[in-house]
Design a protein around this motif. Structure first.
Motif, mmCIF file in Angstrom:
data_model
loop_
_atom_site.group_PDB
_atom_site.id
_atom_site.type_symbol
_atom_site.label_atom_id
_atom_site.label_comp_id
_atom_site.label_asym_id
_atom_site.label_seq_id
_atom_site.Cartn_x
_atom_site.Cartn_y
_atom_site.Cartn_z
ATOM 1 N N THR A 1 -35.095 -9.570 8.288
ATOM 2 C CA THR A 1 -34.366 -9.319 7.042
ATOM 3 C C THR A 1 -32.865 -9.316 7.291
ATOM 4 O OG1 THR A 1 -36.195 -7.820 6.607
ATOM 5 C CG2 THR A 1 -34.430 -7.854 4.997
ATOM 6 N N ALA A 2 -32.449 -8.638 8.377
ATOM 7 C CA ALA A 2 -31.020 -8.558 8.668
ATOM 8 C C ALA A 2 -30.431 -9.940 8.888
ATOM 9 C CB ALA A 2 -30.787 -7.681 9.903
ATOM 10 N N ASP B 1 -31.551 -12.761 7.740
ATOM 11 C CA ASP B 1 -31.533 -13.428 6.434
ATOM 12 C C ASP B 1 -30.297 -13.026 5.641
ATOM 13 O OD1 ASP B 1 -33.758 -14.895 6.671
ATOM 14 O OD2 ASP B 1 -34.900 -13.920 5.073
ATOM 15 N N LYS B 2 -30.052 -11.704 5.586
ATOM 16 C CA LYS B 2 -28.911 -11.175 4.834
ATOM 17 C C LYS B 2 -27.607 -11.707 5.406
ATOM 18 C CE LYS B 2 -30.336 -7.999 1.769
ATOM 19 N NZ LYS B 2 -31.444 -7.132 2.209
ATOM 20 N N LEU B 3 -27.476 -11.618 6.749
ATOM 21 C CA LEU B 3 -26.251 -12.069 7.406
ATOM 22 C C LEU B 3 -25.992 -13.534 7.099
ATOM 23 C CD1 LEU B 3 -26.316 -10.493 10.968
ATOM 24 C CD2 LEU B 3 -24.526 -10.261 9.247
ATOM 25 N N ARG C 1 -26.975 -15.206 4.512
ATOM 26 C CA ARG C 1 -26.577 -15.375 3.114
ATOM 27 C C ARG C 1 -25.112 -14.973 2.924
ATOM 28 N NH1 ARG C 1 -31.444 -13.131 0.306
ATOM 29 N NH2 ARG C 1 -32.508 -14.637 1.625
ATOM 30 N N VAL C 2 -24.731 -13.819 3.530
ATOM 31 C CA VAL C 2 -23.347 -13.367 3.430
ATOM 32 C C VAL C 2 -22.419 -14.425 4.011
ATOM 33 C CG1 VAL C 2 -21.688 -11.671 4.284
ATOM 34 C CG2 VAL C 2 -23.917 -10.922 3.456
#
Lengths: 289, 283
Positions: free
Chosen positions: A275-276, A278-280, A282-283
């Motif tokens: 998840t982390a 994925d988030k990174l 996207r950011v």
């Protein structure tokens, strides 16, 4: 039959079998493991007496922090080592090999080791690093050492090098894919605007390959933190990693509730990393517009 | 790639050092990494032909003895046979479950679809250990004896995700209007599947089956927890190498390495050829 009804019937004709299968052999086992992690162990059985004891044991006993910390440390070292090995290779393949046929050949050569039995790849490091092994006999032949050394095998170094060796192709693949996507014009533009080789690399290439690097880190970290075979083969006294403790609880110790609680922790570590990243990613994409 | 071409063509006008340190450093580094990836595999192969029972330098005499010993070892051969059976049965499960799953994901919307898709790929996302122990929990709680059958179900579950993802990707490139035309022309759904859909996903299916078989042949973490009295090949090798090092393992290893590389190259080739022909992603 109207169309809507036909679609519903079609869907269930197709899907009822698979749905039953996935529910029975995948969802139920995962949920069962979650449930058992709250059970109470009454040796040699476990009883459905729900409590948080297993998780409290994990939190309360410093022995488990140690194991957990070391597993995360080793997995991180493996990922960093795999990254250091992969980036130059992927960069070379993507930008420096002129013939596309040669590039394809070298790329396949890089990922072929993935298909060589995992176990044999771990085992071969035992034969390389062992006191009667190839490295020792080579060093003795060179005259660097006089007698076989035991420092190479059965320690953290052996675990890191073995797992880095096994999982490096998982790092090369996503990095190569992201390097390939960079339009060469961007790098030429950077050069034309006066940026040097390093500046172009730091400001253009590296940020653009971040998604690939993150994916590579996710793969290698997840694979090494969940590996319990390599540690047993080459880790010696250091082989007590989180995955090995899970295996022991389900095997020799027969303490399923504690083993389940540990697997749930391991599951959340891996899902957390996924998840982390994925988030990174996207950011990162947002920042770069 | 194009960077190099640009440099190469303008090299004469742009003053370049005759010997570019950075490029050759990079080439040397890449060569070293490739060597790192291949030296251990080469070690395995070379020592499978070396007469010394201890894997150490210098090499002694060339021999086929370890191959003879391996091939005449009944336990080892039984394990190979078990692995073949497990692999074939697991592939059948992968196809039987994976194809309808991919079709359902491709053409229907249903509640919980996102969650379902995540669930299906969990076994290849999470460490195999987790799938292994959770299935062990389920089998034991249901009172099912561990045997090759439980291993087959374990492999089938863990590897179906590979068929699902590959076939799904292929379906995304497939023009659905052909199926509609087939239905309009009066074909029954099964006929349409057999004559229209199947030929279109055939290569993805063959490729992912070969990959699944190879992975099943090599699977440890799930097998470790689900196996009964019968060993698969990796479990046999595991039990031997935990006790010590034997060149017999090098010999059987070299054979497996050869066969898996051939299977994988074939599957990569089939899928690559087909993707080239299929054109861009539809959706």
């Amino acid at each position: 039959m109207n169309n809507r009804l036909r679609r519903v019937v079609g869907f269930w004709a197709l899907f009822s079998g698979p749905a039953l299968w996935w529910g029975l052999v995948l969802l139920v086992p995962y949920l069962m493991m979650l449930a058992i992690s709250f059970y109470t162990q009454q040796f040699p059985f476990h009883v459905p007496d729900f409590q948080l004891g297993n998780y409290l044991t994990l939190i309360g006993d410093s022995q488990y922090y140690g194991v957990l910390g070391r597993s995360v440390k080793v997995a991180l070292l493996v990922s960093v080592a795999a990254f250091c090995l992969s980036y130059p290779l992927a960069y070379f393949l993507a930008f420096k090999v002129q013939s596309s046929r040669l590039r394809m050949f070298l790329y396949i050569a890089t990922i072929v080791p993935l298909w060589v039995s995992y176990l044999l790849r771990a085992y071969t490091w035992k034969t390389i690093l062992g006191s009667e092994g190839i490295l020792n006999s080579f060093l003795m032949w060179l005259g660097i050492i006089n007698e076989p050394s035991t420092i190479f095998l059965y320690n953290e170094f052996a675990m890191v090098i073995t797992m880095a060796y096994i999982f490096t192709p998982f790092m090369v693949m996503p990095i190569y894919a992201s390097l390939e996507k960079i339009p060469p014009s961007l790098m030429e533009a950077s050069k034309d605007l006066g940026a040097g080789r390093w500046r172009t690399f730091i400001k253009i290439t590296l940020p653009l390959t971040m998604p690939g690097i993150l994916a590579g880190f996710t793969f290698t970290f997840g694979l090494s933190v969940g590996d319990f075979i390599s540690p047993i083969l080459v880790g010696g006294p250091y082989s007590n990693m989180i995955a090995n403790v899970v295996a022991t609880q389900f095997g020799i110790s027969m303490n399923w509730p504690l083993g389940s609680a540990l697997s749930v922790v391991l599951l959340f570590i891996v899902l957390g990393i996924i998840t982390a990243s994925d988030k990174l990613e996207r950011v990162g994409r947002l920042n770069m517009g | 790639m194009a960077v190099l071409t640009a440099e190469g063509t303008t090299g004469a006008t742009r003053r370049r050092r005759p010997f570019d340190i950075s490029n050759s450093t990079l080439a040397v580094a890449a060569a070293c990494v490739l060597a790192f990836l291949y030296v251990p595999i080469a070690t395995l192969m070379v020592f499978s032909f070396n007469s010394n029972p201890v894997t150490k330098l210098p090499l002694t005499e060339f021999t086929f003895a370890w191959y003879e010993k391996a091939l005449s070892n009944p336990d080892l051969m039984a394990a190979v046979w078990n692995s073949v059976v497990v692999g074939l049965c697991a592939v059948c499960i992968c196809i039987a479950i994976g194809v309808p799953t991919a079709l359902a994901l491709d053409r229907y919307n249903f509640p919980g679809k996102t969650v379902f898709r995540r669930l299906v790929i969990l076994p290849i996302t999470l460490p195999g250990l987790i799938t292994g122990v959770s299935m062990l929990t389920m089998f034991r709680s249901a009172g099912i004896e561990l045997s090759l059958l439980t291993v087959i179900i374990g492999h089938g579950t863990a590897l179906t995700a590979i068929v699902v993802t590959n076939v799904f990707a292929r379906l995304q490139r497939f023009d659905r209007r052909i199926e509609e035309a087939s239905a309009d022309l009066g074909a029954r759904p099964l006929q349409t599947f057999w004559y229209v859909t199947l030929p279109n996903i055939k290569s993805a299916l063959i490729g992912s089956s070969l990959i699944s078989f190879t992975l099943s042949f090599d699977e440890i973490p799930v097998t470790f927890f689900l196996t009964g009295r019968d060993n698969t090949l990796p479990m046999y090798i595991w039990s031997v190498i935990r006790r010590g090092i034997t060149p017999e393992i090098n010999a059987i290893g070299t054979i497996i390495v050869g066969i898996s590389i051939i299977l994988i190259l074939v599957s990569v080739f089939i899928m690559h050829e087909d993707n080239q022909r299929a054109g861009p992603v539809r959706k």
